[in-house]
Design a protein around this motif. Structure first.
Motif, short mmCIF file in Angstrom:
data_model
loop_
_atom_site.label_atom_id
_atom_site.label_comp_id
_atom_site.label_asym_id
_atom_site.label_seq_id
_atom_site.Cartn_x
_atom_site.Cartn_y
_atom_site.Cartn_z
N MET A 56 -0.30 1.00 -5.06
CA MET A 56 0.13 -0.18 -4.32
C MET A 56 -1.06 -1.06 -3.98
SD MET A 56 2.97 1.54 -1.88
CE MET A 56 3.06 0.22 -0.73
N TRP B 100 -3.22 -3.67 -1.53
CA TRP B 100 -3.56 -3.58 -0.10
C TRP B 100 -2.52 -4.29 0.79
CZ3 TRP B 100 -4.39 -8.18 2.49
CH2 TRP B 100 -4.62 -9.31 1.69
N GLU C 142 0.54 -4.63 0.16
CA GLU C 142 1.77 -3.82 0.19
C GLU C 142 1.63 -2.67 1.19
OE1 GLU C 142 3.74 -4.36 -4.22
OE2 GLU C 142 2.04 -3.00 -4.04
N TRP C 143 0.43 -2.14 1.26
CA TRP C 143 0.19 -1.11 2.27
C TRP C 143 0.35 -1.68 3.68
CZ3 TRP C 143 0.53 3.77 1.56
CH2 TRP C 143 0.23 4.34 0.31
N LEU D 89 4.00 -2.08 4.28
CA LEU D 89 4.63 -0.78 4.50
C LEU D 89 4.34 -0.28 5.93
CD1 LEU D 89 6.30 1.40 3.03
CD2 LEU D 89 4.15 2.52 2.43
N GLY D 90 3.07 -0.47 6.34
CA GLY D 90 2.70 -0.07 7.71
C GLY D 90 3.51 -0.85 8.74
#
Lengths: 214, 435
Positions: free
Chosen positions: A9, A11, A13-14, A17-18
């Motif tokens: 993924m 950055w 997208e992370w 997600l977080g």
């Protein structure tokens, strides 16, 4: 189209997600608190059906033909419906993007129209909130921030479907929206359902809802 | 206004701390400030004052909740309009929640989300009550009920004189010296209650209901100890007072060994006794019905036989908010009128959508807001005028009071009657002694 990869993924997208996890935790907190508090014990003798009342609350009780808030304000009501449909579609889109699912070219075109329609109605609501003395009086910063975040979310979703380069910005805008959601008025995503359940139960118990024909 | 102190703030905020269920929490967090409720509120419709939009009444309570119980409200109060429970807030709360809301619940039905605005207003009033900010006139009405057993502090002697007088009227009308208005007779099927306005101002409605009981052959009695159907603590927001008043009537019922409690025509009295009091005292109450339900049952069961031709004038109906939206009774009064009068004409809107007369929410008891009460009555006056009715029937004595004033102020030239009076007027009765 952007190449979506669920294993590697990006950055942004992370970050999204977080933010999603924080948002879901926040909304879960609200929901769990409501569930733990439960519904009121009513000691009065029941006259109707709370279950039928709740059912009506989500069906006939929302029928625009019977609600002044709808039939006296039809353009606003229709805008609101389009806006919310677009938001729900775009939330699904967010999950599709995050999981690497590509909607395909023709679907993308349709979905972008939906997202842009939502953005246009949202912008209309924002203008109304700024211009209508009633709404201006009722509004606080949270109302404007919430609406702006959703409008940007919709615009960027539409753009991402047409111009893949907008995808990182969409994910970052989504992250902001998700982080803000449990804090401000957007948490009505949870409380709306609770409100209609309470109302339906209350009116159902007293045999007010569903209305009986004379 | 008395200054807000730390102790008062603490007392007020207890309402948010002592949540027994999720109802208040839900409704405090649900409003999205769409403002569409404005079109359903008779205060906003007649005064066009943004402060009076129902959403703003919710917000004044919710803003205090946000300040003390939400993260955003604690960290960035201006962002979410979170307010301290200070002098300015309390002053605004009193003005909006007591002085600009009849708690009619019309906005609730039309709210785009489903916020129980009326409930939030009631909880806001509870906060103010716990802080000691109930308008003096309304509190005096509650105190009179607590101290004397009826909200008009009518002495027993005066009450009994009125009953005796009405009994004589009844005997004359029925030409039956045995006709009676029973008082303090235990073991009857019905313990009947009155709105203290009846013995004080409208005694003929007592003899009207007595005539209906007579025609139906009902076994009934009044009680001098507790006959007051009203419970103004429902409007003041003080649930302890509400429980005390509500409990009394049912204790009297047990003492009188009555079969059921029949509530006189009073919108909030019905709601307070039928629906709220059991929750104030947290126990189930014995069978409690409205006199409107009882009269409809008499008609259905053939216990009374009306003659429609006796009322030729056009009759319209005003629905009391607490009986209809708050109590679920709107078929019965229509059934009765359709059986008892020749021409029944509905107001528009009516039933669940009916507008409050303007006297609800304790407004009739709060002289401080008389000007507003009569201003908001414009809508009801116009509704009545459009029906071309000559008689306005309403199953609520508070509404009778407000409608009578509207009748004079707006020169409507109509008669205001209770449902019992309409039914009584339609009855042709042979004296029991001749049967």
């Amino acid at each position: 189209m952007v190449v979506y990869n669920t294993v590697l993924m990006y950055w942004f997208e992370w970050i999204a997600l977080g933010a999603l996890l924080i948002c879901l935790s926040g909304l879960a907190y609200h929901m769990i608190r409501l569930i733990r508090l439960g519904v009121q014990d009513d000691y009065s003798a029941r006259a109707g059906s709370p279950v039928a009342g709740v059912f009506y609350s989500f069906t006939g009780g929302m029928d625009p033909r019977h609600k002044e808030s709808a039939y006296l304000n039809l353009p606003t009501y229709v805008s609101g419906v389009i806006f919310h449909i677009a938001v729900f579609v775009t939330i699904v889109l967010f999950f599709l993007f995050l999981t690497g699912v590509n909607p395909g070219q023709s679907a993308s075109l349709i979905l972008s129209v939906v997202a842009f329609s939502g953005a246009v109605t949202g912008a209309g609501m924002l203008i109304k909130r700024l211009r209508d003395p009633k709404l201006r009086y009722l509004s606080n910063a949270d109302d404007f921030i919430s609406l702006l975040l959703v409008i940007v979310f919709l615009i960027l979703a539409g753009l991402t479907l047409l111009i893949p380069a907008a995808y990182p910005v969409f994910m970052l805008a989504s992250s902001l929206l998700l982080l803000y959601m449990p804090l401000g008025k957007l948490r009505h995503a949870v409380y709306f359902f609770a409100a209609r359940i309470h109302l339906g139960r209350f009116y159902g118990w007293r045999n007010v809802w569903p209305p009986r024909k004379v | 206004m008395e200054k807000v102190t730390k102790d008062k703030i603490k007392a007020g905020l207890e309402v948010f701390r002592q949540l027994h269920d999720s109802k208040l929490l839900t409704h405090l967090n649900s409003c999205v400030h769409c403002g569409l409720c404005a079109d359903s509120c008779l205060y906003y419709l007649t005064m066009k004052d943004e402060r009076m939009i129902p959403a703003n009444k919710v917000d004044v309570v919710a803003s205090v909740y946000r300040r003390y119980h939400t993260l955003a409200g604690r960290l960035a109060p201006r962002l979410v309009n979170a307010r301290e429970l200070d002098d300015a807030t309390v002053e605004e709360m009193v003005d909006l929640l007591f002085g600009a809301c009849t708690m009619c619940g019309r906005c609730v039905r039309h709210c785009s989300i489903g916020v129980d605005i009326e409930y939030v207003v009631r909880m806001g009033r509870k906060i103010l009550s716990d802080m000691g900010y109930v308008p003096a006139s309304l509190q005096a009405t509650v105190n009179a009920a607590l101290e004397t057993g009826n909200n008009m502090a009518i002495p027993d002697e005066e009450f009994l004189d009125t009953i005796e007088w009405m009994e004589e009227e009844l005997q004359d009308e029925l030409e039956d010296p045995q006709a009676e208005i029973p008082v303090n007779q235990p073991g009857k099927n019905v313990l009947y209650t009155l709105n203290p306005r009846e013995p004080k101002f409208f005694p003929l409605s007592i003899s009207a209901m007595a005539k209906v009981f007579y025609a139906a052959g009902e076994s009934w009695s009044l009680s001098t100890t507790m006959y007051d159907v009203t419970n103004y603590a429902y409007f003041s927001g003080n649930e302890e007072h509400g429980a005390t008043i509500g409990q009394r009537i049912h204790e009297e019922m047990e003492k009188m060994q009555a079969g059921k409690l029949v509530l006189a025509e009073c919108g909030h009295g019905y709601r307070a006794n039928r629906w709220e009091a059991p929750n104030y005292v947290k126990k189930a109450f014995p069978e409690t019905v409205s006199s409107v339900e009882l009269m409809a049952a008499y008609l259905r069961e053939g216990k009374i036989t009306p003659d429609k031709s006796l009322t030729e004038e056009v009759v319209t109906l005003h629905d009391p908010c607490n009986l209809v939206r708050g109590g679920g009774i709107w078929h019965e009064q229509r059934y009765i009128l359709n059986r008892c009068v020749q021409h029944f004409e509905e107001m528009s809107p009516h039933g669940l959508d009916n507008f409050c007369c303007g006297g609800g929410g304790g407004q009739l008891a709060m002289g401080e807001y008389n000007d507003r009460r009569l201003k908001i009555a414009e809508i009801k006056a116009e509704q009545i005028r459009k029906t071309v009715a000559k008689i306005v029937a309403t199953p609520c004595h508070n509404c009778v009071d407000q409608l009578s004033q509207i009748n004079v102020d707006f020169k409507l030239n109509v008669q205001i009657k209770t449902i019992a009076e309409i039914v009584a007027d339609s009855l042709v009765i042979e004296p029991k002694s001749q049967k």
